[in-house]
Design an enzyme around this catalytic site. Structure first.
Site, short mmCIF file in Angstrom:
data_model
loop_
_atom_site.label_atom_id
_atom_site.label_comp_id
_atom_site.label_asym_id
_atom_site.label_seq_id
_atom_site.Cartn_x
_atom_site.Cartn_y
_atom_site.Cartn_z
N CYS A 1 0.94 -1.16 -0.11
CA CYS A 1 0.09 0.11 -0.05
C CYS A 1 0.70 1.37 -0.12
O CYS A 1 1.98 1.25 -0.23
CB CYS A 1 -0.87 0.11 1.27
SG CYS A 1 -1.97 -1.48 1.22
N LEU B 1 -3.75 -1.90 -1.87
CA LEU B 1 -3.34 -2.77 -2.85
C LEU B 1 -3.79 -3.98 -1.99
O LEU B 1 -3.12 -4.65 -1.30
CB LEU B 1 -2.12 -2.87 -3.52
CG LEU B 1 -1.78 -4.20 -4.42
CD1 LEU B 1 -2.50 -3.91 -5.74
CD2 LEU B 1 -0.26 -4.15 -4.83
N LEU C 1 -4.16 -9.74 0.86
CA LEU C 1 -4.93 -10.82 1.91
C LEU C 1 -6.22 -10.20 2.32
O LEU C 1 -6.42 -9.02 2.51
CB LEU C 1 -3.97 -10.75 2.92
CG LEU C 1 -2.56 -11.48 2.66
CD1 LEU C 1 -1.63 -11.21 4.02
CD2 LEU C 1 -2.62 -12.93 2.33
N SER D 1 11.38 -11.95 -5.74
CA SER D 1 12.57 -11.41 -6.23
C SER D 1 13.80 -11.93 -5.57
O SER D 1 13.83 -12.05 -4.21
CB SER D 1 12.65 -9.91 -6.48
OG SER D 1 13.57 -9.41 -7.22
N GLY D 2 15.20 -11.77 -6.22
CA GLY D 2 16.46 -12.49 -5.25
C GLY D 2 17.21 -11.49 -4.82
O GLY D 2 18.25 -11.94 -4.48
N ASP E 1 -3.52 -9.20 7.56
CA ASP E 1 -2.58 -9.21 8.56
C ASP E 1 -2.56 -7.92 9.21
O ASP E 1 -2.01 -7.66 10.28
CB ASP E 1 -1.27 -9.27 7.84
CG ASP E 1 -0.91 -8.37 6.63
OD1 ASP E 1 -1.87 -7.88 6.06
OD2 ASP E 1 0.37 -8.02 6.26
#
Length: 622
Positions: A2, A49, A52, A362-363, A100
Site C-alpha cells: 500500500c 493494494l 490478503l 525477487s532475489g 495481517d
C-alpha cells in the site's frame, strides 16, 4: 502492499482536503481502495493494494478493537497467522478479518512497541495512540518498505514516497550534501534525502512523536545481529540455509491473488524458483527481460531454467526505443536523483508481470549475504599491507596504461582508508571518487556540502568494535547490505514494481536468514575461488551445475552504447553549458572534458556521464 501518509500537528495545520491530496498521489501503490482519518492532532491517509482478505473489512485506516489506536500500514507480515493464534489463545481476541493488518494493530494494542520483534516481513507502519496523543512510525528491519518524514516546528508529515509530501509542501530546498552523496554512490543513503529537513527513517528504527518531540529508537540492526561465534561446518550451514530459505519462500507464497517470480537465470532467482516449484502444487509463473544486444541478454538462461522447472514463463525482449520511453518517468517514479540504470528493465519486467499477477518474488540479498560480488575481491586486495604502501605508484602506473586495466587505477586512489568500503562501491559502478568530486563540484556546493560523506565513517567505526573481527570481504558485504542493498536495489524494486501496483517480496531478506548468514564463516561463502559457494551447492541439488557455467552478469542495460547513439540527445540537452551554469552544482570545464573524453573512446566514463544527466534532469524538473 500500500501507500501511507499522515500529518501530526499540535496546531492542527491540516484539513481533510490536504490529507486526501497527499493520499491521491499514491494511487499507484494502492489502486483498490483509499481512506482517510482526521481527528484532533492527527490526519492519516491510506491507499490499498489488496493482497490478503480482499473484502472492504480489511481497508484502512483501521481502528483497534478497543478504539484507542488507529493505523495505516504498508507491507506484508508473513507470520501473521502465528501471531493471530497467539493473540486468540492468550487474549481471547475474536478477529473480524483474515488480514495481517488487523493482527498487527491488535499485537501493538496488547504488547506495545515490543510487538515489532514478533513480525516477520516487510513493513512501514504508522500507529496513533488517541489517548496519549502519540504517533509511532516503524520501518522494517532491513528497509524493504520506504518511509519518509518531514519535520517543521512542532509538525511532522510522513509518507511512503516523497511526492506525497511535495504535494502539500512546495517550498522544499535541495540538500547539497545529498548531491555530493549521489555523485559518489549513485543514490542518496538514509537518513538524508535530496531535500533539506526531509528524512528517510532508517531500517530497524521507529519514531515516537509526542507533541512535537521526535524520538528515534533502534530496535534491530545488522551490527547487533553479529555473533562472536560462527558456523564453520559446511553440512550444518547448507542444511540451515536451505531450511530457512524454504521456510521464507513458503511464508511469502501466501496470498489471495496470483503470484510469480522474477527469473533472471542467475543463482539467486533460480534457487528461489527451484524451491518455490518444489513447494507449490501448481506451476509457478516466471518473468524475465532481455535485450536485443546479445551481450546483455540473460533471458536465454532464464528460459532454460524455466523449462527445467516447467514454469509458466513469460519473457520480453527490450529494444532501445522501448527503454527510451521510460526516461521521462524515471524522476516521477523515484522522486530523487537515482542513477541505477537497471531501473529501466526493472520497470519493464514489473509492467510485464503485472499483466499476469499481483505478487512477485525477487532475489535481492543473495549477493550481499553470501559474498557474490566481484568487489569483495577488491576489498581483499586493498587490505593487503603491500598494496596499501604502494597504492599511489600502482594507481599512477595503471592510469598511464592503455589496457583494460586502466579503469582499475581508480580503486587504489581513495581519499581515506576508513572510506574504503564506500570507495569500492563507488568505483565498482564507475562513479566519481571523493577526490574527483572536489574538482567536479562547484565551489558553492563544495562549501555547502561540508563533507557530507563523513557519516559513512561512523559505520566503519561500528564495524571496528564488533566482538568478532570481520575479514575485508565481510566488511565490504556488510557495507553493501546496509547501503547498496537498501538504498539502491530495494529502492529500485519497490518504486518500479509499485509504480505498476505490483507487490514484490524478497525471500533472502527474511530476518531469520539474515541473522544466520551473518554468522556463517566467510570461508564457506567464498570457497575454492567460488563466490556464493553455499547457495550454489544448494541449487545444484535441484538443477545440474552445467546450467550456470558462465560468467556472472548484472541486470544491466547497454548504456555505454546507447549514450553514443540514440540517447546522445540526453548529453546534448542536460549537459549543455547553459543548463550546467543555471544550476551551478558542477563545473562546466570539468563536465565538458568528461564528455569529450567519453565521446573520443573512454567508454568507462559512461556512468559518470549518466550521473550528471540524471542529476540535471532532476534539477530541471524542480
Amino acid at each position: 502492499m500500500c501507500g501511507i501518509v499522515g500529518i501530526y500537528s499540535i496546531e492542527q495545520v491540516f484539513s481533510e482536503e490536504k490529507i486526501k491530496l497527499m493520499t491521491s498521489t499514491l494511487i499507484h501503490r494502492g489502486p483498490d481502495a483509499g481512506g482517510v482519518y482526521v481527528e484532533g492532532n492527527i490526519a492519516l491517509g491510506h491507499r490499498r493494494l489488496s493482497i490478503l482478505d480482499l473484502s472492504n473489512n480489511a481497508n484502512q485506516p483501521m481502528v483497534s478493537h478497543n478504539g484507542r489506536y488507529v493505523m495505516v500500514y504498508n507491507g506484508e507480515v508473513y507470520n501473521y497467522r502465528d501471531i493471530a493464534a497467539e493473540l486468540k489463545q492468550i487474549h481471547q481476541i475474536d478477529f473480524k478479518t483474515s488480514s495481517d493488518s488487523e493482527v498487527i494493530l491488535e499485537a501493538f494494542s496488547h504488547y506495545g512497541m515490543s510487538f515489532v520483534e514478533k513480525l516477520n516481513g516487510m513493513f512501514a507502519i504508522a500507529i496513533y495512540d488517541k489517548q496519549l496523543q502519540e504517533l509511532f512510525l516503524i520501518r522494517d528491519r532491513i528497509g524493504i518498505k520506504p518511509l519518509y518524514y518531514f519535520k517543521q516546528g512542532n509538525d511532522v508529515m510522513f509518507a511512503s514516497e516523497i511526492k506525497a509530501i511535495k504535494a502539500v509542501n512546495t517550498q522544499l530546498k535541495i540538500n547539497p550534501q545529498a548531491i555530493q552523496l549521489f555523485l559518489y554512490l549513485g543514490f542518496i543513503p538514509a537518513p538524508i534525502s535530496i531535500y533539506e529537513n526531509l528524512y528517510k527513517l532508517e531500517s530497524g528504527h521507529y519514531l515516537k512523536i509526542t507533541k512535537g518531540r521526535v524520538e528515534k529508537i533502534k530496535y534491530w540492526s545488522t551490527i547487533d545481529a553479529v555473533s562472536d561465534k560462527i558456523i564453520t561446518n559446511e553440512k550444518e550451514a547448507l542444511v540451515k540455509i536451505s531450511d530457512l530459505l524454504s521456510s521464507s519462500i513458503q511464508y511469502q507464497l501466501k496470498s489471495d491473488v496470483p503470484f510469480g517470480i522474477f527469473l533472471s537465470g542467475g543463482i539467486d532467482s533460480s534457487l528461489i524458483t527451484a524451491q518455490a516449484s518444489s513447494i507449490s502444487s501448481v506451476p509457478i509463473n516466471t518473468f524475465s527481460i532481455g535485450f536485443k544486444e546479445n551481450r546483455y541478454n540473460e533471458s536465454i538462461y532464464a528460459k532454460k531454467v524455466a523449462n527445467y522447472f516447467k514454469t509458466n514463463h513469460t519473457e520480453f525482449i527490450v529494444s532501445q526505443q522501448e527503454t527510451l520511453e521510460q526516461i521521462d518517468e524515471l524522476i516521477n517514479v523515484y522522486d530523487e536523483p537515482f542513477a541505477d540504470s537497471s531501473a529501466f528493465p526493472t520497470l519493464l519486467v514489473s509492467k510485464l508481470a503485472k499483466s499476469n499477477v499481483t505478487v512477485c518474488l525477487s532475489g535481492e540479498g543473495g549477493d550481499e549475504l553470501f559474498l557474490g560480488y566481484g568487489s569483495y575481491k577488491w576489498a581483499q586486495r586493498l587490505n593487503n599491507p603491500l598494496v596499501q604502501t604502494f597504492r599511489k605508484p600502482i594507481s599512477l602506473f595503471l592510469s598511464s596504461s592503455n589496457t583494460k586495466y586502466k579503469r582499475h587505477s581508480n580503486y587504489f586512489n581513495y581519499a581515506n582508508k576508513k572510506l574504503i568500503p564506500s570507495h569500492i562501491l563507488s568505483q565498482e559502478q564507475d562513479y566519481f571518487s571523493i577526490l574527483e568530486l572536489n574538482n567536479l563540484m562547484s565551489d558553492d556546493i563544495n562549501q555547502k556540502a561540508k563533507d557530507g560523506v563523513n557519516f559513512l565513517y561512523d559505520f566503519n567505526e561500528k564495524m571496528d568494535i564488533l566482538d568478532r573481527k570481520l575479514n575485508p570481504m565481510e566488511r565490504q558485504a556488510f557495507f553493501d547490505l546496509n547501503y547498496y542493498l537498501q538504498e539502491d536495489l530495494l529502492t529500485k524494486v519497490d518504486r518500479a514494481s509499485m509504480y505498476y501496483s505490483l507487490e514484490t517480496r524478497v525471500p533472502y531478506l527474511d530476518h531469520r536468514l539474515i541473522e544466520l548468514a551473518l554468522n556463517i564463516s566467510p570461508n564457506l561463502k567464498y570457497k575454492h575461488g567460488e563466490s556464493k559457494y553455499l547457495l550454489k551447492e544448494i541449487l545444484y541439488q535441484y538443477i545440474p551445475k552445467s546450467y550456470f557455467d558462465r560468467p556472472k552478469q548484472g541486470f544491466a542495460i547497454p548504456l555505454s552504447i546507447w549514450l553514443k547513439n540514440d540517447w546522445k540527445f540526453l548529453i546534448d540537452k542536460y549537459l549543455d553549458d547553459k543548463i550546467i551554469m543555471k544550476h551551478n552544482v558542477v563545473k562546466v570545464e570539468y563536465c565538458n572534458d568528461l564528455v569529450n573524453r567519453y565521446l573520443k573512446g573512454e567508454n568507462s566514463l559512461y556512468n559518470r556521464i549518466w550521473l550528471l544527466i540524471v542529476l540535471h534532469k532532476f534539477l530541471e524538473k524542480q
